[in-house]
Scaffold this active site. Structure first.
Site: not given
Ligand code: NAP
Length: 515
Positions: A442
């Site tokens: 994301d």
């Molecule tokens: P993300 O959008 O949740 O995507 C994470 C990706 O990691 C997934 O598409 C997954 O794809 C991949 N993944 C999972 N396990 C894996 C592994 N073992 N090896 C390689 N890839 C792996 O993560 P992000 O880009 O870090 O974004 C964070 C999201 O969380 C945002 O939407 C944000 O708004 C939300 N959020 C964050 C917080 C905070 O405080 N940081 C709090 C609340 C919400 P595969 O399954 O295809 O591997």
């Protein structure tokens, strides 16, 4: 017993340490020392509080030993990905402690009339502490339970999950019934029993929402405040206080129950703020200055953090608390978006890195899941030794908790000057030869910029799509937290390098060594 002036001076000193410590936490380089300073401040505050009055030390020592051992073991054993639920749980203890201290102070002041009658300040503070503390305690338990996946939607549970889930419900319901019955049957004891049984029962429901939930939330808010007013008018009736605590507890459960597990980190930051407010209110109850100061700092920093997280996701707090994050009717079909995806092997990516001068790694949740931070550090060192400049672009909400990526990268000893914040890295993105997206989704999804109907519309992202070449490392084309496809994966300058983050990194290091 120490002179009160000395005690108050120690409190001011502790408060200065809290503030300097908090300032230190603002940057990864100073965070560890900041944490130490704040902990030292807390130690000073505790020691001088214990010396300020006559206490029965045997109970305090037992409490410190039992609590300290549980806290230390939990903190040492917790996995980085499970940190939000542990923070959630600890917030809850803070709220619960505030309720108990305020309740005990009220009972002592009114029933035993030891040294003073309850003042208006004390009565209002006791009510505030009871309501906010109880909302925090039960809300935090729900947040913990949803993140540890034993509350609401999950059907199949491990034995430990069952023990906590059913054990907690039973303790709350049976405790309220026992306490109610032992005070004789009247309207208040029936209210307390009903409150406890309702809380215990709702915690067993296997759905996020149920009919009438919003109406019940409003009702419980009104009931808790109404009972609070009654406690202020009639502080001699301790039972009234406990019924108010039960009503606020039910409110805490209802407020948190319908929030999706993935939005919980924001809610935990908010509950953290509440636990600070409850502690500050308790400080007014027992006239303890350092509790007021520490509680206010926690309350303020929690709300600032909540605000930062909401801004970084471009969502309002109301949307986090009451909205549902996920694909909408306008979300394009993944098959359509991913028609032109190209994949690459470790050797192909290694060749690209060999010809690069500037590389930026953008880590995300997948790096945390696969624990790839040490491997990515090794890759960065290897590339550095070949004259390639490697930097890390850190998005504020990458991962699942604030500072998630900073903590992991610092754990792997990646130099702080190589960590670049989103606003710093974005203007340079066009000069980057290869952007490696490691388990992020994301936070690099360009639809945030281009599609006003997307659930992440307006969320600031790291513009990796502007780099000359993008390599995305993840296991599949599955969506991230927002549940929507990412056209970056099918962009002309993007190559997908499929695999588990850590394993893919190790293979890439070997390929770079051989190239
Ligand atoms: P993300 O959008 O949740 O995507 C994470 C990706 O990691 C997934 O598409 C997954 O794809 C991949 N993944 C999972 N396990 C894996 C592994 N073992 N090896 C390689 N890839 C792996 O993560 P992000 O880009 O870090 O974004 C964070 C999201 O969380 C945002 O939407 C944000 O708004 C939300 N959020 C964050 C917080 C905070 O405080 N940081 C709090 C609340 C919400 P595969 O399954 O295809 O591997």
């Amino acid at each position: 017993m120490l002179n009160i002036n000395i005690v108050n001076f120690s409190y001011i000193f502790a408060a200065v340490l809290f503030i300097v410590g908090l300032k230190g936490l603002a940057h990864p380089r100073t965070a560890v020392n900041g944490n130490r300073l704040a902990a030292l401040g807390m130690l000073i505050a505790v020691i001088f509080t214990l010396l300020s009055s006559k206490f029965e030390f045997q109970y305090i020592i037992i409490g410190v030993v039992v609590g300290g051992v549980i806290g230390a073991v939990a903190a040492m054993r917790v996995k980085m990905t499970a940190m939000p639920e542990m923070v959630g749980l600890f917030n809850g203890f803070g709220g619960g402690a505030s309720v108990l201290v305020a309740g005990a102070a009220l009972v002592a002041a009114m029933h035993h009339a030891i040294s003073h009658e309850a003042t208006t300040q004390m009565k209002i503070a006791t009510v505030a502490s009871g309501i906010i503390g109880s909302v925090t305690f039960f809300g935090s338990y729900v947040a913990f339970g949803k993140l540890a996946e034993f509350l609401a939607v999950k059907w199949k549970l491990y034995a430990w999950q069952k023990i906590i889930k059913y054990g907690f419900s039973l303790i709350v319901a049976a405790g309220a019934v026992w306490f109610g019955l032992s005070n004789g049957i009247d309207i208040l004891s029936v209210g307390l029993m009903a409150g406890g049984v309702l809380i215990g029962g709702i915690l067993l429901i296997k759905r996020d929402r149920f009919p009438g939930m919003n109406a019940l939330k409003i009702l419980m808010g009104i009931v808790a405040v109404g009972l609070g007013v009654m406690v202020i008018l009639n502080p001699g009736n301790a039972m009234l206080f406990w019924v108010m605590v039960a009503a606020a507890g039910l409110l805490g459960v209802l407020l948190t129950f319908s929030i999706g597990g993935a939005d919980m980190p924001v809610v935990i930051a908010l509950l953290n703020s509440y636990s600070g407010l409850a502690a500050a209110a308790t400080g007014f109850v027992i006239n303890n200055n350092v509790l007021i100061i520490a509680g206010s700092l926690v309350g303020a920093s929690g709300i600032i953090l909540t605000n930062i997280m909401c801004k970084a996701m471009n969502r309002s707090l109301a949307n986090v608390l009451f909205g549902v994050m996920g694909p909408t009717a306008d979300t394009p079909d993944a098959d359509e978006v991913y028609r032109t995806v190209k994949s690459a092997s470790a050797e192909e990516v290694a060749m690209m890195l060999d010809n690069a001068q500037r590389v930026v790694v953008v880590p995300g949740y997948g790096m945390a899941v696969s624990q790839a931070q040490h491997a990515v550090r090794d890759l960065a060192n290897l590339l550095n030794s070949k004259g390639v400049d490697v930097e890390f672009g850190v998005h504020p909400v990458a991962g699942r908790m604030p500072g998630h990526m900073n903590v992991l990268l610092a754990e792997a000893n990646i130099p702080y000057d190589k960590l670049k914040e989103m606003d710093e890295i974005n203007p340079m993105m066009e000069t980057v030869d290869v952007a490696i997206v490691l388990g992020a989704n994301d936070v690099v999804n360009p639809v945030a910029r281009t599609d006003p109907n997307s659930p992440i519309a307006g969320m600031p992202i790291i513009d990796v799509d502007k780099a000359k070449t993008v390599v995305v490392i993840k296991r599949s084309l599955s969506p991230g937290f927002a549940g929507i496809p990412n056209p970056l994966f099918a962009a002309e300058n993007t190559l997908m390098y499929f695999g588990d983050g850590k394993k893919a990194m190790i293979d890439l290091i070997n390929a770079v060594k051989e190239s």
